[in-house]
Design a protein around this motif. Structure first.
Motif, short mmCIF file in Angstrom:
data_model
loop_
_atom_site.label_atom_id
_atom_site.label_comp_id
_atom_site.label_asym_id
_atom_site.label_seq_id
_atom_site.Cartn_x
_atom_site.Cartn_y
_atom_site.Cartn_z
N TYR A 1 -1.07 2.91 -5.77
CA TYR A 1 -1.64 4.26 -5.71
C TYR A 1 -1.29 4.85 -4.35
O TYR A 1 -0.46 4.32 -3.62
N SER A 2 -1.91 5.98 -4.01
CA SER A 2 -1.63 6.69 -2.77
C SER A 2 -0.17 7.15 -2.79
O SER A 2 0.28 7.72 -3.78
N ASP A 3 0.60 6.91 -1.73
CA ASP A 3 1.98 7.42 -1.67
C ASP A 3 2.89 6.73 -2.68
O ASP A 3 3.98 7.23 -2.96
N ASP B 1 -6.10 12.21 -7.37
CA ASP B 1 -6.73 11.51 -6.25
C ASP B 1 -6.67 12.42 -5.02
O ASP B 1 -5.59 12.69 -4.50
N CYS C 1 -1.73 10.93 -6.49
CA CYS C 1 -2.37 11.41 -5.27
C CYS C 1 -2.05 12.88 -5.04
O CYS C 1 -0.88 13.25 -4.91
N LEU D 1 -7.30 12.66 -1.30
CA LEU D 1 -7.49 11.73 -0.19
C LEU D 1 -8.17 12.39 1.00
O LEU D 1 -9.27 12.01 1.39
N THR E 1 -14.16 11.53 -3.29
CA THR E 1 -13.41 11.71 -2.06
C THR E 1 -14.34 11.89 -0.87
O THR E 1 -15.47 12.37 -1.01
N TRP F 1 0.86 -1.19 0.00
CA TRP F 1 0.00 0.00 0.00
C TRP F 1 0.89 1.23 0.00
O TRP F 1 2.09 1.11 -0.28
N GLY F 2 0.31 2.39 0.30
CA GLY F 2 1.08 3.63 0.27
C GLY F 2 1.69 3.96 1.61
O GLY F 2 2.43 3.17 2.19
N HIS G 1 -9.12 7.00 -3.36
CA HIS G 1 -9.10 6.06 -2.25
C HIS G 1 -10.47 5.47 -1.94
O HIS G 1 -10.59 4.65 -1.02
#
Length: 346
Positions: free
Chosen positions: A112-114, A250, A218, A252, A283, A85-86, A316
């Motif tokens: 995705y994310s971080d 994205d 992100c 978050l 979101t 994950w991130g 997310h």
């Protein structure tokens, strides 16, 4: 220059699992190993690094994380790297990575994310495509009708095959599964109706049909790269995207004021100069007093004269589109359906 794609995944290929940002705490190790088993069941050899089970804000010291990520991305046998994950601080890797080495033999970097903190610079600096899609911990979930799993996109042919995804027009509003109690959770319950929406002031019923090279990530992390050597989207557009860009973001957790300021900073740095459309994720981030999340997008981008689409499945909130940074994409949105078609062409 042209976009370069990692070769398609084939059965028996090795998939590397490393944690360039946060590791997985002990109570969720069962989920981590279940996700690894799911990938193995798809026919791949999974190589689990040392960092995914690391504890703390980051999984290991920056030099250790950079070394493990580099080793996997440059190993000829590893054809995709999929972090669990991130997290929060993958940005500390950027000055420690040899970008020329990472771009020499392209390997899919997925997540995705971080994770997008590394994916975006890899595409911008080297022209190597990266895959913004489900992370490893999400991989056991069934992919909703109309969408594609990261493994399906990474296995696709590179010479013009159309990768078509349609918004399910439903999403999950009920929060996350308890992976500690249910490490084998595999079904997204899409419990709420929700379609893409236009924020650009155009007729909500008027169809949108635009094309361009996909680029994004992100907002909370990639916006901080604007104006640095790791976030030069304007240069990427000039060198790789004569067709223009489709920028996806994205959002978050930032409030509306933070989102507006970030979008303005990105605009000042040329992120939207070549944009043919901007896609903003669905979101749960909060509005501000007097400024909604929609208002934040309109404030910074509303006068660009291009489609601005909100509630796109690129954030997310499940489910997730699998989007290839660098791919040539056609975005179509209308009253009845919303579609993204990608082609992995140079």
């Amino acid at each position: 220059m042209t976009i370069r794609y990692p070769r398609p995944l084939s059965p028996g290929d090795a998939i590397g699992v490393t944690a360039p940002s946060s590791g997985v705490a002990a109570p969720l190790h069962a989920r981590l190993h279940h996700a690894v088993d799911v990938v193995r069941a798809k026919g791949y050899d999974v190589r689990l690094g040392e960092t995914p089970t690391g504890r703390g804000i980051v999984s290991a010291p920056a030099d250790v994380r950079a070394a493990e990520l580099t080793a996997m991305l440059t190993d000829p046998a590893v054809r995709a790297v999929v972090p669990p994950w991130g997290g929060e601080l993958a940005t500390d890797l950027l000055g420690r990575l040899d970008w020329d080495a990472l771009g020499a033999d392209p390997t899919w970097l997925v997540g995705y994310s971080d994770v997008s903190t590394v994916q975006l610079p890899l595409t911008l600096r080297t022209g190597v495509a990266t895959l913004h899609g489900q992370n490893l911990m999400d991989t056991p979930y069934d992919v909703p009708d109309g969408l594609l799993g990261w493994w399906e996109v990474a296995a696709a042919a590179q010479q013009g095959e159309a990768l078509v995804q349609r918004s399910p027009r439903r999403f999950r509003a009920s929060g996350w599964d308890d992976w500690e109690q249910h490490p084998d959770a595999s079904t997204w319950t899409l419990d709420t109706a929700g379609a893409w929406r236009r924020l650009d002031g155009g007729d909500p019923a008027a169809p949108v049909d635009v094309s361009g090279r996909l680029i994004g990530g992100c907002l909370e992390t990639v916006s901080l790269l604007a104006g640095t050597p790791y976030g030069d989207v304007a240069r990427f557009a000039a060198e790789h995207a004569p067709e223009g860009l489709v920028v996806y973001l994205d959002v978050l957790e930032w409030g509306a004021f933070e989102v507006a300021r970030a979008l303005w900073a990105m605009r000042h740095a040329g992120w939207f100069d070549a944009a043919n459309a901007v896609l903003v994720s669905r979101t749960h981030a909060p509005d501000a007093d007097g400024l909604t999340q929609d208002d934040a997008v309109r404030d910074a981008l509303g006068d660009l004269g291009i489609p601005l689409l909100a509630d796109v499945e690129c954030g997310h909130v499940p489910p997730y589109l699998a989007l290839v940074n660098g791919a040539l994409a056609r975005v179509q949105h209308g009253r009845e359906e919303s579609v993204i078609t990608q082609r992995l062409v140079p």
